[in-house]
Design a protein around this motif. Structure first.
Motif, PDB file in Angstrom:
ATOM      1  N   GLN A 150       0.861  -1.206   0.100  1.00  0.00           N
ATOM      2  CA  GLN A 150      -0.048   0.044  -0.013  1.00  0.00           C
ATOM      3  C   GLN A 150       0.878   1.308   0.093  1.00  0.00           C
ATOM      4  N   GLY A 151       1.995   1.275   0.728  1.00  0.00           N
ATOM      5  CA  GLY A 151       2.869   2.458   0.679  1.00  0.00           C
ATOM      6  C   GLY A 151       3.391   2.666  -0.681  1.00  0.00           C
ATOM      7  N   ARG A 154       0.917   3.913  -2.754  1.00  0.00           N
ATOM      8  CA  ARG A 154       0.627   5.395  -2.812  1.00  0.00           C
ATOM      9  C   ARG A 154       1.781   6.374  -3.181  1.00  0.00           C
ATOM     10  N   GLU A 155       2.801   5.797  -3.295  1.00  0.00           N
ATOM     11  CA  GLU A 155       4.272   6.692  -3.835  1.00  0.00           C
ATOM     12  C   GLU A 155       3.924   6.716  -5.310  1.00  0.00           C
ATOM     13  N   GLN A 158       1.295   9.416  -6.264  1.00  0.00           N
ATOM     14  CA  GLN A 158       1.863  10.572  -5.826  1.00  0.00           C
ATOM     15  C   GLN A 158       2.572  10.743  -7.384  1.00  0.00           C
TER      16      GLN A 158
END
Length: 341
Positions: A150-151, A154-155, A158
Protein backbone atom coordinates in the motif's frame (compact mmCIF):
# COMPACT_ATOMS: atom_id res chain seq x y z
CA UNK A 1 8.25 10.70 -37.50
CA UNK A 2 8.22 13.21 -40.38
CA UNK A 3 5.23 15.47 -40.43
CA UNK A 4 3.04 12.83 -38.78
CA UNK A 5 3.04 13.40 -35.01
CA UNK A 6 1.61 10.99 -32.50
CA UNK A 7 -0.88 12.29 -29.97
CA UNK A 8 0.13 11.61 -26.39
CA UNK A 9 -2.07 9.72 -23.97
CA UNK A 10 -2.76 11.94 -20.97
CA UNK A 11 -2.10 9.35 -18.32
CA UNK A 12 0.39 8.89 -15.52
CA UNK A 13 4.02 7.90 -15.71
CA UNK A 14 7.02 7.70 -13.46
CA UNK A 15 9.12 10.58 -12.26
CA UNK A 16 11.84 9.89 -14.84
CA UNK A 17 9.95 12.45 -16.93
CA UNK A 18 11.12 15.31 -14.77
CA UNK A 19 14.67 15.71 -16.02
CA UNK A 20 14.07 17.24 -19.44
CA UNK A 21 11.00 19.37 -18.78
CA UNK A 22 12.83 22.47 -17.61
CA UNK A 23 15.07 22.48 -20.67
CA UNK A 24 12.09 22.16 -22.98
CA UNK A 25 10.18 24.85 -21.15
CA UNK A 26 13.16 27.18 -21.46
CA UNK A 27 13.45 26.40 -25.16
CA UNK A 28 9.77 27.04 -25.72
CA UNK A 29 9.87 30.23 -23.64
CA UNK A 30 12.87 31.47 -25.56
CA UNK A 31 11.14 30.83 -28.86
CA UNK A 32 7.93 32.35 -27.65
CA UNK A 33 9.82 35.43 -26.55
CA UNK A 34 10.81 36.28 -30.12
CA UNK A 35 8.31 38.80 -31.44
CA UNK A 36 6.56 37.58 -34.55
CA UNK A 37 7.41 40.80 -36.33
CA UNK A 38 11.15 40.45 -35.71
CA UNK A 39 11.41 37.86 -38.45
CA UNK A 40 10.62 40.48 -41.08
CA UNK A 41 12.54 43.39 -39.66
CA UNK A 42 14.78 43.64 -42.72
CA UNK A 43 14.31 46.66 -44.96
CA UNK A 44 12.12 46.18 -47.98
CA UNK A 45 14.12 45.20 -51.01
CA UNK A 46 16.72 43.30 -49.00
CA UNK A 47 15.03 40.00 -49.80
CA UNK A 48 18.11 37.84 -49.52
CA UNK A 49 19.00 39.05 -46.02
CA UNK A 50 15.38 38.67 -44.97
CA UNK A 51 15.13 35.11 -46.23
CA UNK A 52 18.42 34.20 -44.56
CA UNK A 53 17.12 35.47 -41.25
CA UNK A 54 13.87 33.60 -41.70
CA UNK A 55 15.60 30.35 -42.57
CA UNK A 56 17.86 30.59 -39.54
CA UNK A 57 14.98 31.42 -37.22
CA UNK A 58 12.87 28.61 -38.64
CA UNK A 59 15.69 26.12 -38.21
CA UNK A 60 16.09 27.03 -34.55
CA UNK A 61 12.36 26.54 -34.04
CA UNK A 62 12.39 23.22 -35.87
CA UNK A 63 15.27 21.85 -33.79
CA UNK A 64 13.49 22.90 -30.59
CA UNK A 65 10.33 21.23 -31.86
CA UNK A 66 12.29 18.06 -32.66
CA UNK A 67 13.67 18.03 -29.14
CA UNK A 68 10.19 18.35 -27.66
CA UNK A 69 8.90 15.59 -29.90
CA UNK A 70 11.74 13.26 -28.94
CA UNK A 71 11.10 13.84 -25.24
CA UNK A 72 7.36 13.34 -25.75
CA UNK A 73 8.06 9.93 -27.27
CA UNK A 74 10.24 9.01 -24.29
CA UNK A 75 7.58 10.21 -21.86
CA UNK A 76 4.95 8.21 -23.69
CA UNK A 77 7.02 5.04 -23.20
CA UNK A 78 7.41 5.87 -19.52
CA UNK A 79 3.64 6.23 -19.23
CA UNK A 80 3.16 2.68 -20.51
CA UNK A 81 5.89 1.25 -18.27
CA UNK A 82 4.46 2.92 -15.18
CA UNK A 83 0.93 1.80 -15.94
CA UNK A 84 2.16 -1.79 -16.27
CA UNK A 85 3.98 -1.53 -12.95
CA UNK A 86 0.94 -0.08 -11.20
CA UNK A 87 -1.28 -2.82 -12.63
CA UNK A 88 1.09 -5.55 -11.43
CA UNK A 89 1.31 -4.10 -7.95
CA UNK A 90 -2.45 -3.64 -7.77
CA UNK A 91 -2.91 -7.29 -8.70
CA UNK A 92 -0.54 -8.33 -5.90
CA UNK A 93 -2.46 -6.16 -3.44
CA UNK A 94 -5.76 -7.70 -4.53
CA UNK A 95 -4.33 -11.19 -4.04
CA UNK A 96 -3.12 -10.28 -0.57
CA UNK A 97 -6.47 -8.76 0.32
CA UNK A 98 -8.26 -11.92 -0.75
CA UNK A 99 -5.93 -14.03 1.37
CA UNK A 100 -6.30 -11.75 4.36
CA UNK A 101 -10.06 -11.70 3.92
CA UNK A 102 -10.19 -15.50 3.97
CA UNK A 103 -8.01 -15.54 7.07
CA UNK A 104 -10.19 -13.01 8.84
CA UNK A 105 -13.26 -15.07 7.96
CA UNK A 106 -11.67 -18.17 9.40
CA UNK A 107 -10.87 -16.29 12.58
CA UNK A 108 -14.45 -15.10 12.88
CA UNK A 109 -15.90 -18.55 12.26
CA UNK A 110 -13.63 -20.02 14.92
CA UNK A 111 -15.39 -17.67 17.29
CA UNK A 112 -14.55 -14.03 17.52
CA UNK A 113 -14.43 -14.27 21.28
CA UNK A 114 -11.91 -13.24 23.84
CA UNK A 115 -8.81 -15.49 23.60
CA UNK A 116 -8.90 -16.13 27.37
CA UNK A 117 -12.47 -17.43 27.11
CA UNK A 118 -11.58 -19.56 24.08
CA UNK A 119 -8.66 -21.01 25.98
CA UNK A 120 -10.92 -21.79 28.99
CA UNK A 121 -13.30 -23.90 26.85
CA UNK A 122 -10.64 -25.52 24.66
CA UNK A 123 -10.42 -29.33 24.82
CA UNK A 124 -6.66 -29.13 24.19
CA UNK A 125 -5.16 -25.90 25.57
CA UNK A 126 -1.68 -26.70 24.25
CA UNK A 127 -3.00 -27.21 20.71
CA UNK A 128 -5.00 -24.00 20.95
CA UNK A 129 -1.95 -22.00 22.00
CA UNK A 130 0.15 -23.45 19.18
CA UNK A 131 -2.50 -22.56 16.58
CA UNK A 132 -3.04 -19.10 18.01
CA UNK A 133 0.70 -18.40 17.92
CA UNK A 134 0.96 -19.50 14.27
CA UNK A 135 -2.15 -17.49 13.38
CA UNK A 136 -0.70 -14.38 14.97
CA UNK A 137 2.55 -14.78 13.07
CA UNK A 138 0.73 -15.29 9.75
CA UNK A 139 -1.53 -12.31 10.35
CA UNK A 140 1.38 -10.04 11.25
CA UNK A 141 3.35 -11.20 8.19
CA UNK A 142 0.44 -10.70 5.82
CA UNK A 143 -0.41 -7.32 7.29
CA UNK A 144 3.21 -6.23 6.94
CA UNK A 145 3.23 -7.20 3.27
CA UNK A 146 -0.02 -5.38 2.64
CA UNK A 147 1.26 -2.28 4.42
CA UNK A 148 4.41 -2.33 2.29
CA UNK A 149 2.47 -2.69 -0.96
CA UNK A 150 0.00 0.00 0.00
CA UNK A 151 2.91 2.35 0.72
CA UNK A 152 4.40 1.61 -2.69
CA UNK A 153 1.05 2.25 -4.35
CA UNK A 154 0.66 5.55 -2.55
CA UNK A 155 4.09 6.60 -3.79
CA UNK A 156 3.26 5.53 -7.33
CA UNK A 157 -0.04 7.39 -7.19
CA UNK A 158 1.77 10.55 -6.11
CA UNK A 159 4.31 10.14 -8.88
CA UNK A 160 1.55 9.57 -11.41
CA UNK A 161 -0.25 12.73 -10.35
CA UNK A 162 2.97 14.73 -10.54
CA UNK A 163 3.88 13.20 -13.89
CA UNK A 164 0.45 13.98 -15.30
CA UNK A 165 0.96 17.60 -14.31
CA UNK A 166 4.38 17.57 -15.93
CA UNK A 167 2.98 16.03 -19.11
CA UNK A 168 0.52 18.90 -19.33
CA UNK A 169 3.43 21.31 -18.88
CA UNK A 170 5.34 19.51 -21.62
CA UNK A 171 2.37 19.75 -23.95
CA UNK A 172 2.19 23.49 -23.31
CA UNK A 173 5.90 23.85 -24.06
CA UNK A 174 5.57 21.80 -27.21
CA UNK A 175 2.54 23.79 -28.29
CA UNK A 176 4.52 27.02 -27.84
CA UNK A 177 7.27 25.65 -30.07
CA UNK A 178 4.69 24.55 -32.64
CA UNK A 179 3.06 27.99 -32.62
CA UNK A 180 6.40 29.65 -33.19
CA UNK A 181 7.19 27.23 -35.98
CA UNK A 182 3.86 28.00 -37.62
CA UNK A 183 4.61 31.71 -37.42
CA UNK A 184 8.00 31.20 -39.05
CA UNK A 185 6.47 29.04 -41.78
CA UNK A 186 4.09 31.86 -42.52
CA UNK A 187 6.97 34.32 -42.75
CA UNK A 188 8.91 31.92 -44.95
CA UNK A 189 5.98 31.70 -47.32
CA UNK A 190 5.91 35.48 -47.53
CA UNK A 191 9.67 35.58 -48.14
CA UNK A 192 9.34 32.92 -50.81
CA UNK A 193 6.64 35.01 -52.41
CA UNK A 194 8.95 37.97 -52.37
CA UNK A 195 11.80 36.01 -53.93
CA UNK A 196 9.51 34.64 -56.61
CA UNK A 197 8.49 38.19 -57.48
CA UNK A 198 12.10 39.15 -58.16
CA UNK A 199 13.69 38.91 -61.61
CA UNK A 200 15.15 35.52 -62.43
CA UNK A 201 18.68 36.92 -62.32
CA UNK A 202 18.26 38.05 -58.71
CA UNK A 203 16.76 34.72 -57.68
CA UNK A 204 19.69 32.94 -59.27
CA UNK A 205 22.08 35.27 -57.48
CA UNK A 206 20.52 34.36 -54.13
CA UNK A 207 20.96 30.67 -54.86
CA UNK A 208 24.60 31.19 -55.85
CA UNK A 209 25.35 33.17 -52.70
CA UNK A 210 23.68 30.57 -50.48
CA UNK A 211 26.03 27.95 -51.93
CA UNK A 212 29.24 29.93 -51.71
CA UNK A 213 31.83 28.66 -49.27
CA UNK A 214 34.35 30.67 -47.30
CA UNK A 215 37.84 30.90 -48.76
CA UNK A 216 39.70 31.33 -45.45
CA UNK A 217 39.27 27.74 -44.25
CA UNK A 218 42.24 25.51 -43.38
CA UNK A 219 43.42 23.07 -46.01
CA UNK A 220 41.41 19.87 -45.74
CA UNK A 221 43.13 16.53 -46.20
CA UNK A 222 42.00 13.81 -48.54
CA UNK A 223 41.74 11.01 -45.96
CA UNK A 224 38.88 8.54 -46.19
CA UNK A 225 36.22 7.83 -43.55
CA UNK A 226 37.49 7.27 -40.04
CA UNK A 227 35.48 4.04 -39.61
CA UNK A 228 33.25 1.55 -41.41
CA UNK A 229 30.17 3.08 -39.80
CA UNK A 230 31.18 6.53 -41.06
CA UNK A 231 31.59 5.12 -44.58
CA UNK A 232 28.14 3.49 -44.35
CA UNK A 233 26.61 6.76 -43.14
CA UNK A 234 28.15 8.68 -46.05
CA UNK A 235 26.75 6.11 -48.49
CA UNK A 236 23.30 6.46 -46.92
CA UNK A 237 23.44 10.27 -47.04
CA UNK A 238 24.42 10.15 -50.70
CA UNK A 239 21.46 7.87 -51.38
CA UNK A 240 19.23 10.65 -50.01
CA UNK A 241 20.49 13.29 -52.48
CA UNK A 242 17.60 15.06 -54.15
CA UNK A 243 15.00 14.24 -51.51
CA UNK A 244 13.08 17.26 -50.22
CA UNK A 245 13.57 19.27 -47.07
CA UNK A 246 10.57 18.57 -44.82
CA UNK A 247 9.95 20.16 -41.43
CA UNK A 248 10.58 17.77 -38.55
CA UNK A 249 11.23 14.80 -40.85
CA UNK A 250 13.90 12.15 -40.44
CA UNK A 251 13.29 10.14 -43.59
CA UNK A 252 13.10 8.31 -45.69
CA UNK A 253 11.06 10.47 -48.07
CA UNK A 254 12.11 13.85 -46.64
CA UNK A 255 14.45 15.33 -44.06
CA UNK A 256 15.36 18.32 -42.00
CA UNK A 257 19.06 18.86 -41.30
CA UNK A 258 19.41 16.76 -38.14
CA UNK A 259 16.86 14.24 -39.39
CA UNK A 260 19.14 13.45 -42.34
CA UNK A 261 22.11 12.86 -40.04
CA UNK A 262 20.07 10.64 -37.73
CA UNK A 263 18.67 8.63 -40.63
CA UNK A 264 22.04 8.20 -42.36
CA UNK A 265 23.77 6.97 -39.22
CA UNK A 266 20.83 4.70 -38.38
CA UNK A 267 21.52 2.97 -41.72
CA UNK A 268 25.03 2.40 -40.37
CA UNK A 269 23.69 0.89 -37.14
CA UNK A 270 24.36 3.97 -35.00
CA UNK A 271 21.67 5.83 -33.08
CA UNK A 272 22.19 9.59 -33.08
CA UNK A 273 20.16 12.01 -30.96
CA UNK A 274 17.43 13.87 -32.80
CA UNK A 275 18.66 17.48 -32.73
CA UNK A 276 21.73 19.19 -34.11
CA UNK A 277 22.53 20.54 -30.63
CA UNK A 278 22.67 16.99 -29.24
CA UNK A 279 24.41 15.55 -32.29
CA UNK A 280 27.23 17.99 -31.68
CA UNK A 281 28.16 15.89 -28.63
CA UNK A 282 27.42 12.46 -30.15
CA UNK A 283 31.15 11.73 -30.54
CA UNK A 284 34.44 13.51 -30.04
CA UNK A 285 35.22 16.83 -31.64
CA UNK A 286 38.08 17.25 -34.08
CA UNK A 287 39.62 20.30 -35.77
CA UNK A 288 38.14 21.23 -39.13
CA UNK A 289 41.55 20.68 -40.70
CA UNK A 290 41.27 16.99 -39.71
CA UNK A 291 37.70 16.48 -40.95
CA UNK A 292 37.06 13.12 -42.62
CA UNK A 293 34.02 11.79 -44.51
CA UNK A 294 31.21 10.94 -42.11
CA UNK A 295 32.10 13.66 -39.59
CA UNK A 296 29.25 15.92 -38.55
CA UNK A 297 29.82 19.60 -39.29
CA UNK A 298 27.75 21.74 -36.93
CA UNK A 299 26.99 25.33 -37.88
CA UNK A 300 26.27 28.60 -36.10
CA UNK A 301 27.07 29.39 -32.49
CA UNK A 302 23.78 27.85 -31.36
CA UNK A 303 24.43 24.61 -33.32
CA UNK A 304 21.12 25.03 -35.16
CA UNK A 305 22.28 23.42 -38.43
CA UNK A 306 24.27 20.29 -39.22
CA UNK A 307 25.67 18.59 -42.31
CA UNK A 308 27.90 15.61 -43.04
CA UNK A 309 31.39 16.08 -44.39
CA UNK A 310 31.98 13.92 -47.49
CA UNK A 311 35.45 15.05 -48.55
CA UNK A 312 36.75 17.49 -51.14
CA UNK A 313 35.65 20.43 -49.02
CA UNK A 314 31.96 19.53 -49.28
CA UNK A 315 29.10 18.48 -47.04
CA UNK A 316 25.79 16.76 -47.70
CA UNK A 317 22.90 18.41 -45.90
CA UNK A 318 19.21 19.27 -46.00
CA UNK A 319 19.44 23.05 -46.49
CA UNK A 320 16.01 24.67 -46.15
CA UNK A 321 12.46 24.49 -47.53
CA UNK A 322 12.44 24.33 -51.31
CA UNK A 323 16.02 23.04 -51.51
CA UNK A 324 16.58 19.26 -51.70
CA UNK A 325 19.29 17.29 -49.96
CA UNK A 326 22.45 18.33 -51.76
CA UNK A 327 26.19 18.98 -51.68
CA UNK A 328 27.43 22.39 -50.56
CA UNK A 329 30.82 23.84 -49.58
CA UNK A 330 31.77 23.00 -46.01
CA UNK A 331 32.25 26.71 -45.31
CA UNK A 332 28.81 27.75 -46.50
CA UNK A 333 28.06 29.31 -43.08
CA UNK A 334 29.93 29.82 -39.79
CA UNK A 335 31.18 26.45 -38.48
CA UNK A 336 30.70 25.77 -34.79
CA UNK A 337 32.38 22.37 -34.47
CA UNK A 338 33.21 19.08 -36.19
CA UNK A 339 32.15 15.84 -34.49
CA UNK A 340 33.46 12.38 -35.28
CA UNK A 341 30.86 9.76 -34.39
Amino acid sequence: MGSHRRRLAHSGFDRGACAALSALSVAAAALGAVPAGSAVAAPQGDARAEVDRLYEEAEKATEAYNKADERADALHRQVSDSQDLIARQQERVNTMRDALGSLAGAQYRSGGIDPAVALLFSADPDDYLDKASVLDRITAHQAGQLHELQGALRELAQERAEATRQLAELERSRAAVARHKKTVEHKLAKARQLLNSLPATERAAYERISRTGRTDLPELGGAGPASERAAAAVAAARAALGRPYVWGANGPSGFDCSGLMQWAYARAGVHLPRTSQEQRFAGHQVPLSQARPGDLVVYRSDASHVGMYVGNGRVIHAPYPGAPVRYDPVGMMPISSVTRV
